[in-house]
Design a protein around this motif. Structure first.
Motif, PDB file in Angstrom:
ATOM      1  N   LEU B 293      20.176 -33.379 -97.230  1.00  0.00           N
ATOM      2  CA  LEU B 293      19.695 -34.748 -97.042  1.00  0.00           C
ATOM      3  C   LEU B 293      20.705 -35.740 -97.616  1.00  0.00           C
ATOM      4  CD1 LEU B 293      16.836 -36.254 -96.348  1.00  0.00           C
ATOM      5  CD2 LEU B 293      16.801 -36.543 -98.807  1.00  0.00           C
ATOM      6  N   VAL B 294      21.163 -35.457 -98.851  1.00  0.00           N
ATOM      7  CA  VAL B 294      22.140 -36.345 -99.490  1.00  0.00           C
ATOM      8  C   VAL B 294      23.435 -36.358 -98.684  1.00  0.00           C
ATOM      9  CG1 VAL B 294      23.458 -36.755-101.588  1.00  0.00           C
ATOM     10  CG2 VAL B 294      21.106 -35.961-101.747  1.00  0.00           C
ATOM     11  N   TYR B 295      23.864 -35.157 -98.259  1.00  0.00           N
ATOM     12  CA  TYR B 295      25.076 -35.067 -97.441  1.00  0.00           C
ATOM     13  C   TYR B 295      24.930 -35.942 -96.199  1.00  0.00           C
ATOM     14  CZ  TYR B 295      27.240 -31.014 -99.747  1.00  0.00           C
ATOM     15  OH  TYR B 295      27.855 -30.176-100.604  1.00  0.00           O
ATOM     16  N   GLY B 296      23.813 -35.776 -95.525  1.00  0.00           N
ATOM     17  CA  GLY B 296      23.583 -36.519 -94.287  1.00  0.00           C
ATOM     18  C   GLY B 296      23.634 -38.009 -94.518  1.00  0.00           C
ATOM     19  N   LEU B 297      23.004 -38.456 -95.618  1.00  0.00           N
ATOM     20  CA  LEU B 297      22.981 -39.890 -95.892  1.00  0.00           C
ATOM     21  C   LEU B 297      24.374 -40.407 -96.242  1.00  0.00           C
ATOM     22  CD1 LEU B 297      19.615 -40.256 -97.810  1.00  0.00           C
ATOM     23  CD2 LEU B 297      20.159 -40.964 -95.478  1.00  0.00           C
ATOM     24  N   ILE B 298      25.130 -39.618 -97.041  1.00  0.00           N
ATOM     25  CA  ILE B 298      26.493 -40.045 -97.387  1.00  0.00           C
ATOM     26  C   ILE B 298      27.328 -40.150 -96.113  1.00  0.00           C
ATOM     27  CG2 ILE B 298      28.647 -39.342 -98.508  1.00  0.00           C
ATOM     28  CD1 ILE B 298      27.043 -38.198-100.734  1.00  0.00           C
ATOM     29  N   LEU B 299      27.173 -39.147 -95.254  1.00  0.00           N
ATOM     30  CA  LEU B 299      27.938 -39.151 -94.012  1.00  0.00           C
ATOM     31  C   LEU B 299      27.607 -40.384 -93.180  1.00  0.00           C
ATOM     32  CD1 LEU B 299      29.702 -37.738 -91.859  1.00  0.00           C
ATOM     33  CD2 LEU B 299      27.594 -36.799 -90.969  1.00  0.00           C
ATOM     34  N   ALA B 300      26.290 -40.615 -92.998  1.00  0.00           N
ATOM     35  CA  ALA B 300      25.877 -41.747 -92.172  1.00  0.00           C
ATOM     36  C   ALA B 300      26.386 -43.046 -92.782  1.00  0.00           C
ATOM     37  CB  ALA B 300      24.357 -41.759 -92.041  1.00  0.00           C
ATOM     38  N   GLY B 301      26.257 -43.166 -94.114  1.00  0.00           N
ATOM     39  CA  GLY B 301      26.713 -44.372 -94.787  1.00  0.00           C
ATOM     40  C   GLY B 301      28.205 -44.583 -94.601  1.00  0.00           C
ATOM     41  N   THR B 302      28.985 -43.500 -94.745  1.00  0.00           N
ATOM     42  CA  THR B 302      30.435 -43.639 -94.604  1.00  0.00           C
ATOM     43  C   THR B 302      30.801 -44.045 -93.189  1.00  0.00           C
ATOM     44  OG1 THR B 302      30.509 -41.727 -96.043  1.00  0.00           O
ATOM     45  CG2 THR B 302      32.601 -42.529 -95.233  1.00  0.00           C
ATOM     46  N   LEU B 303      30.165 -43.397 -92.213  1.00  0.00           N
ATOM     47  CA  LEU B 303      30.515 -43.708 -90.828  1.00  0.00           C
ATOM     48  C   LEU B 303      30.227 -45.165 -90.508  1.00  0.00           C
ATOM     49  CD1 LEU B 303      29.395 -40.609 -88.753  1.00  0.00           C
ATOM     50  CD2 LEU B 303      31.690 -41.493 -89.036  1.00  0.00           C
ATOM     51  N   VAL B 304      29.118 -45.682 -91.056  1.00  0.00           N
ATOM     52  CA  VAL B 304      28.744 -47.051 -90.718  1.00  0.00           C
ATOM     53  C   VAL B 304      29.558 -48.056 -91.527  1.00  0.00           C
ATOM     54  CG1 VAL B 304      26.863 -48.715 -90.732  1.00  0.00           C
ATOM     55  CG2 VAL B 304      26.452 -46.380 -89.961  1.00  0.00           C
ATOM     56  N   PHE B 305      29.715 -47.814 -92.849  1.00  0.00           N
ATOM     57  CA  PHE B 305      30.305 -48.845 -93.704  1.00  0.00           C
ATOM     58  C   PHE B 305      31.781 -48.622 -94.031  1.00  0.00           C
ATOM     59  CE2 PHE B 305      25.759 -48.780 -94.830  1.00  0.00           C
ATOM     60  CZ  PHE B 305      25.454 -50.047 -94.363  1.00  0.00           C
ATOM     61  N   LEU B 306      32.248 -47.384 -93.966  1.00  0.00           N
ATOM     62  CA  LEU B 306      33.622 -47.100 -94.395  1.00  0.00           C
ATOM     63  C   LEU B 306      34.271 -46.134 -93.411  1.00  0.00           C
ATOM     64  CD1 LEU B 306      34.690 -48.310 -97.063  1.00  0.00           C
ATOM     65  CD2 LEU B 306      34.502 -46.035 -98.048  1.00  0.00           C
ATOM     66  N   PRO B 307      34.459 -46.578 -92.171  1.00  0.00           N
ATOM     67  CA  PRO B 307      34.864 -45.627 -91.133  1.00  0.00           C
ATOM     68  C   PRO B 307      36.208 -44.951 -91.411  1.00  0.00           C
ATOM     69  CG  PRO B 307      34.662 -47.859 -90.246  1.00  0.00           C
ATOM     70  CD  PRO B 307      34.256 -47.922 -91.668  1.00  0.00           C
ATOM     71  N   GLU B 308      36.994 -45.500 -92.317  1.00  0.00           N
ATOM     72  CA  GLU B 308      38.258 -44.829 -92.617  1.00  0.00           C
ATOM     73  C   GLU B 308      38.156 -43.891 -93.798  1.00  0.00           C
ATOM     74  OE1 GLU B 308      41.631 -47.432 -92.679  1.00  0.00           O
ATOM     75  OE2 GLU B 308      41.032 -48.291 -90.762  1.00  0.00           O
ATOM     76  N   GLY B 309      36.941 -43.697 -94.287  1.00  0.00           N
ATOM     77  CA  GLY B 309      36.733 -42.697 -95.314  1.00  0.00           C
ATOM     78  C   GLY B 309      36.846 -43.234 -96.720  1.00  0.00           C
ATOM     79  N   LEU B 310      36.438 -42.367 -97.678  1.00  0.00           N
ATOM     80  CA  LEU B 310      36.417 -42.790 -99.078  1.00  0.00           C
ATOM     81  C   LEU B 310      37.800 -43.115 -99.591  1.00  0.00           C
ATOM     82  CD1 LEU B 310      33.859 -40.351-100.667  1.00  0.00           C
ATOM     83  CD2 LEU B 310      33.644 -42.804-100.329  1.00  0.00           C
ATOM     84  N   ILE B 311      38.822 -42.454 -99.047  1.00  0.00           N
ATOM     85  CA  ILE B 311      40.169 -42.665 -99.564  1.00  0.00           C
ATOM     86  C   ILE B 311      40.616 -44.111 -99.331  1.00  0.00           C
ATOM     87  CG2 ILE B 311      41.458 -41.981 -97.511  1.00  0.00           C
ATOM     88  CD1 ILE B 311      42.696 -40.236-100.323  1.00  0.00           C
ATOM     89  N   SER B 312      39.984 -44.785 -98.371  1.00  0.00           N
ATOM     90  CA  SER B 312      40.362 -46.180 -98.124  1.00  0.00           C
ATOM     91  C   SER B 312      39.613 -47.133 -99.044  1.00  0.00           C
ATOM     92  CB  SER B 312      40.077 -46.544 -96.665  1.00  0.00           C
ATOM     93  OG  SER B 312      38.694 -46.617 -96.448  1.00  0.00           O
ATOM     94  N   LEU B 313      38.742 -46.578 -99.908  1.00  0.00           N
ATOM     95  CA  LEU B 313      37.916 -47.433-100.766  1.00  0.00           C
ATOM     96  C   LEU B 313      38.760 -48.305-101.709  1.00  0.00           C
ATOM     97  CD1 LEU B 313      34.950 -48.057-101.128  1.00  0.00           C
ATOM     98  CD2 LEU B 313      34.855 -46.363-102.941  1.00  0.00           C
ATOM     99  N   PRO B 314      39.725 -47.725-102.469  1.00  0.00           N
ATOM    100  CA  PRO B 314      40.528 -48.576-103.372  1.00  0.00           C
ATOM    101  C   PRO B 314      41.215 -49.710-102.615  1.00  0.00           C
ATOM    102  CG  PRO B 314      41.035 -46.257-103.721  1.00  0.00           C
ATOM    103  CD  PRO B 314      40.124 -46.321-102.551  1.00  0.00           C
ATOM    104  N   GLU B 315      41.767 -49.366-101.453  1.00  0.00           N
ATOM    105  CA  GLU B 315      42.434 -50.357-100.622  1.00  0.00           C
ATOM    106  C   GLU B 315      41.470 -51.480-100.255  1.00  0.00           C
ATOM    107  OE1 GLU B 315      44.441 -49.497 -96.632  1.00  0.00           O
ATOM    108  OE2 GLU B 315      45.020 -47.848 -97.962  1.00  0.00           O
ATOM    109  N   LYS B 316      40.279 -51.066 -99.814  1.00  0.00           N
ATOM    110  CA  LYS B 316      39.263 -52.039 -99.394  1.00  0.00           C
ATOM    111  C   LYS B 316      38.884 -52.940-100.562  1.00  0.00           C
ATOM    112  CE  LYS B 316      38.111 -51.380 -95.070  1.00  0.00           C
ATOM    113  NZ  LYS B 316      37.674 -50.150 -94.437  1.00  0.00           N
ATOM    114  N   ILE B 317      38.717 -52.309-101.748  1.00  0.00           N
ATOM    115  CA  ILE B 317      38.298 -53.093-102.916  1.00  0.00           C
ATOM    116  C   ILE B 317      39.373 -54.098-103.290  1.00  0.00           C
ATOM    117  CG2 ILE B 317      37.838 -52.963-105.403  1.00  0.00           C
ATOM    118  CD1 ILE B 317      36.361 -50.356-104.860  1.00  0.00           C
ATOM    119  N   SER B 318      40.643 -53.665-103.271  1.00  0.00           N
ATOM    120  CA  SER B 318      41.701 -54.599-103.669  1.00  0.00           C
ATOM    121  C   SER B 318      41.832 -55.721-102.632  1.00  0.00           C
ATOM    122  CB  SER B 318      43.025 -53.862-103.883  1.00  0.00           C
ATOM    123  OG  SER B 318      43.483 -53.348-102.666  1.00  0.00           O
ATOM    124  N   ALA B 319      41.634 -55.373-101.365  1.00  0.00           N
ATOM    125  CA  ALA B 319      41.686 -56.410-100.334  1.00  0.00           C
ATOM    126  C   ALA B 319      40.562 -57.427-100.552  1.00  0.00           C
ATOM    127  CB  ALA B 319      41.558 -55.777 -98.949  1.00  0.00           C
TER     128      ALA B 319
END
Lengths: 261, 329, 287
Positions: B293-319
């Motif tokens: 369930l947690v996996y599914g929710l993380i996946l859905a959340g990433t696909l909707v909000f962070l389509p380039e994946g978690l690795i793009s998070l620092p970049e997104k935050i600094s931007a």
């Protein structure tokens, strides 16, 4: 065509191409002579792009042959045609959308990069030298087509005019003997049209034979040595620009096309 | 500035490698050793899947091919009595050979069609293991796969692999993972990686600058399968039993989820993905039922909000921070 | 192969064909209209089966009423999922597929946490046996045919003659939606998910008394349904129904004459071959 012309570099012989029941090209034949700029004109749907697709191996013709310096190259794959020294640009912007202009041109030198797989894997000094040479060539190409300021921009973010220039530069990358340009002038401002015409002349002056497809006759006639006219898949005229301008069939085809469109 | 960043990165990566290299000094709990051994194997499989994705096509036959590596290596060891150290490279070759037949029919297709066609042929291969009891063992799979033979280095006692200690396994798998990552990284930086990028961006244009698209696609897929086979072989000889159901499309989906959530654009993406999900699973052990369930929710959340994946998070935050700064100024 | 065996296999194949028709119609609708690949459709089937079990066995409601309630419940669930998760995924095949597998986890775990993992049985609604051409068949299995026929016919009538049905067909044939006459695309998408969900639930509810009900029914059926959709032509509803029966008969005959694993291999091979050789499917009109 009374004067004896030099041996043609490309011979198009009785090319026919059917898509299902539709005939896009019907028994088209003409020659391309070394060092000339040949214009291929015709109204929309005349089969101009299909002709390029057949010559460059994207489609296999339903009938007929293409000879390059006397050698039959009909039905070769695109990459083999490029190896023969025949290169093309595209009418619509076919680009690597997420690659920078510079990377585009490095890629376009693919065939001329002698880097072996292991060399590039282990980053040998020879390979590094080779890579620097490729990058220098890419810069040179960028300068030649007037994109030196745009080097870092992504292909997808360029303006229409620059995309056209990049398309031509990509086609020059493999250092072709014959360059096929598909509507390099479409939807450009008059200023850019002049720039591209100058560029095409400069390419010819480097010894490259050029075949240009254009919808717009007026601009093309300023640079063409000879013109071939296609209409609804058939060749209806061939000759010097002056002759073509006054050819009754050509005028009819264009007018008829305009009326129908 | 750029160079300093690069140096910092190198030091950081070296520190992480040393830290995990010294892990057995701090904990020898078989439980945690097991968790990490499997994690290293997943990293090999996931990173090699991402390597194939660089040319633009998603393979759904990756996990069955990992299984093929496991089966080939196990059968070579069990039927021919070969040592693991011989069986592994042979299994890699066999898998790459079979991968030719799995991928060749798929090559004319692209996108969704490639994805599901590769699934179809991978699945047919997997069902062969279920159907043919001899030699694949049927649904029950293969049992008692021999452990790797001892490593003898003159001057020190032989390193034995056995049920007593997981440490030899830990280091073996760890070293295989580091080597695989190194090779995959180098491949991506090499000319092959650049060609892959061109093929991904425009199949058509790539052909017209003289790239033999089919050949390079095949080469990349085969390299991917070879690394999947390494993962499979390590898995088989470590767990000592494999079943067809281990390589069911469910695992394929997990591997894809690791890759997608980590981010496919960046080499480190899948590594981050595997780390996150494996450690998350351990954290959630008390409520293990809800893990999917947690996996599914993380996946859905990433696909909707962070389509380039978690690795793009620092970049997104600094931007985002930059934008705020500009807005404030 | 005896004649009796043949009739038995034929009857089973027909039954599977109806089950797959009901199930795969929803997948085709959703693919044709939203261009997403929804493997959580299998979970809708599973939840439909659970709902029928719950209403019929636990609450003691009449079977057909339970079936209708289950269809309504699953339809609303499907619309909710569409609104939250699939709306941003429209047009993206592989991302939507990956998203839907995430939803499989979510829905499966939800059902497990409510009802546990044990198999549930639904009592036979139409007991008895009949003899047809000298072969004994259970009434229960035969009853699937008229009930699913009714559902399919109602659906086709809706599609052909109602305003929304026409809008749905228009969107499927013309992806640009130029033919939409004052009907919002969001409504059409929700409707497609809802109808698809209801039909999957109907399939689940109809099969519940024959097979057992458990939380793991979804994914294998989702694959079968997906293969049917690809075989039929992905956006063609008649194609889907034709393909459903082809799959039903292949599964029934190959399972009996060879073995069930061979049937699965056939199905996977069909998927691969159709995607490569004839990507537009049997009756599809996509290029």
């Amino acid at each position: 065509m009374d004067e004896p012309s030099p041996k043609p570099i490309l011979e198009i012989r009785n090319i026919t191409k059917n898509f299902g029941g539709l005939t896009a090209l019907n028994d088209v034949s003409f020659d391309l002579h070394p060092g000339e700029i040949l214009g291929v004109i015709g109204p929309n749907g005349a089969g101009k792009t299909t002709l390029f697709d057949v010559i460059t191996g994207r489609y296999r013709p339903s009938g007929g042959k293409v000879f390059h310096k006397g050698e039959d190259i009909t039905g070769l794959k695109p990459h083999q045609i490029v190896q023969k020294g025949i290169s093309r640009s595209f009418q619509l912007e076919v680009l690597f959308k997420n690659l920078s202009v510079f990377k585009h041109l490095v890629m376009s030198r693919h065939l001329h990069t002698q880097v072996g797989f292991w060399g590039s894997f282990f980053r040998t000094p020879g390979n590094r030298k080779e890579e620097e040479a490729t990058e220098a060539e890419a810069l040179e190409l960028m300068r030649f087509v007037g994109l030196e300021v745009q080097g870092d921009r992504l292909g997808g973010n360029l303006s229409h005019g620059y995309q056209k220039s990049l398309g031509i530069a990509m086609a020059l990358g493999p250092a072709p003997e014959i360059l096929l340009l598909d509507e390099p002038l479409s939807a450009l401002s008059p200023k850019r049209v002049t720039d591209i015409l100058d560029l095409i002349r400069a390419i010819r002056d480097k010894g490259v034979t050029v075949m240009v497809i254009e919808h717009n006759m007026g601009a093309l006639f300023r640079i063409c040595d000879r013109v071939v006219v296609l209409s609804v898949g058939e060749k209806i005229a061939e000759g010097l620009p002056e002759e073509i301008k006054h050819n009754q069939r050509v005028i009819e085809a264009y007018l008829g096309g305009a009326v129908r469109a | 500035m750029k160079r300093r960043n690069l140096l910092g990165k190198k030091v950081g990566i070296a520190a992480v490698i040393v830290a995990f290299g010294l892990l057995p000094v701090f904990t020898q709990s078989p439980y945690w050793m097991h968790v990490f051994i499997l994690m290293w194997i997943y990293i090999i499989v996931t990173a090699s899947l991402r390597f194939t994705i660089t040319m633009g096509e998603w393979s759904f036959a990756h996990v069955p091919l990992m299984g093929m590596g496991g089966y080939a290596s196990a059968l070579l060891a069990m039927k021919l009595g070969l040592s693991f150290w011989v069986a592994l490279p042979l299994a890699v070759l066999i898998t790459a050979f079979i991968a030719v037949f799995v991928y060749l029919p798929c090559l004319p297709t692209t996108g969704t069609f490639f994805f599901f066609a590769s699934y179809a042929f991978g699945e047919v291969m997997r069902l062969c293991w279920v159907r043919f009891k001899n030699p694949f063992g049927g649904p029950a799979g293969l049992l008692f796969i021999p452990a790797p033979g001892p490593i003898r280095i003159p001057g020190i006692p032989a390193i034995e692999f056995g049920p007593l200690s997981k440490i030899p396994y830990y280091y073996t798998v760890f070293v295989f993972m580091l080597l695989s990552l190194l090779i995959l990284y180098r491949l991506e930086q090499s000319r092959l990686g650049r060609i892959a990028e061109a093929v991904k961006e425009s199949n058509l244009l790539a052909q017209f600058v003289g790239i033999r698209v089919w050949r390079y696609k095949m080469v990349i897929l085969l390299i991917g399968s070879a690394f999947a086979a390494i993962g499979g072989s390590l898995y088989a000889h470590y767990t000592t039993l494999i079943m067809p159901v281990d390589f069911y499309w469910g695992l394929g989906i997990y591997i894809i989820i690791y890759t997608v959530v980590g981010g496919t654009r960046h080499f480190g993406g899948p590594i981050v993905g595997v780390f996150l999900f494996v450690l998350l699973r351990e954290l959630l052990r008390p409520i293990v039922m809800y893990v999917p369930l947690v996996y599914g929710l993380i996946l859905a959340g990433t696909l909707v909000f962070l389509p380039e994946g978690l690795i793009s998070l620092p970049e997104k935050i600094s931007a985002w921070a930059m934008k705020k700064k500009i807005a404030a100024a | 192969m005896t004649f009796a065996q043949f009739v038995q296999m034929f009857a089973n194949g027909t039954m599977l064909g109806f089950q797959l028709s009901l199930f795969a119609t929803g997948l085709t609708l959703v693919y044709g209209i939203m261009h997403i690949i929804n493997f959580a459709h299998g979970e809708l089937y599973m939840i439909g089966a659970f709902a029928v079990w719950f209403f019929f066995e636990e609450l003691g409601i009449n079977y057909l009423a339970s079936l209708a309630l289950a269809m309504a419940f699953v339809a609303s669930l499907a619309i909710t999922l569409e609104r939250i998760f699939f709306k941003p995924m429209r047009g993206y095949h592989i991302p939507s597929f990956i998203m839907s597998t995430g939803l499989i986890f979510v829905l499966q775990v939800s059902i497990i946490s409510f009802f546990g993992v044990k198999d549930k049985g639904v009592e036979s609604v139409f007991p008895g046996l009949v003899k047809i051409a000298g072969v004994t068949l259970s009434v229960e299995r035969l009853m699937i045919i008229p009930i699913s026929l009714v559902v399919i016919v109602v659906f086709y009538v809706f599609l052909r003659w109602s305003r929304y049905g026409r809008a749905m067909r228009a969107v499927m044939q013309d992806p640009d939606g130029a033919a939409l006459q004052g009907v919002s695309i969001d409504t059409v998408c929700s409707l497609a998910m809802g109808i698809g969900g209801a039909m999957a639930a109907a399939a689940g509810g109809l099969l519940a008394p024959i097979f057992v009900v458990n939380p793991f029914l979804g994914p294998p059926l989702a694959w079968e349904g997906f293969i049917v959709v690809c075989l039929g032509g992905r956006t063609s509803l008649p194609g889907t129904i034709l393909a459903a029966f082809i799959m039903g008969y292949i599964k029934s005959f190959v399972s009996t004459l060879v073995d069930p694993i061979a049937a699965l291999m056939c199905a996977a091979a069909i998927l691969g071959v159709i995607l490569i050789v004839r990507p537009q499917g049997l009756l599809g009109y996509e290029a």
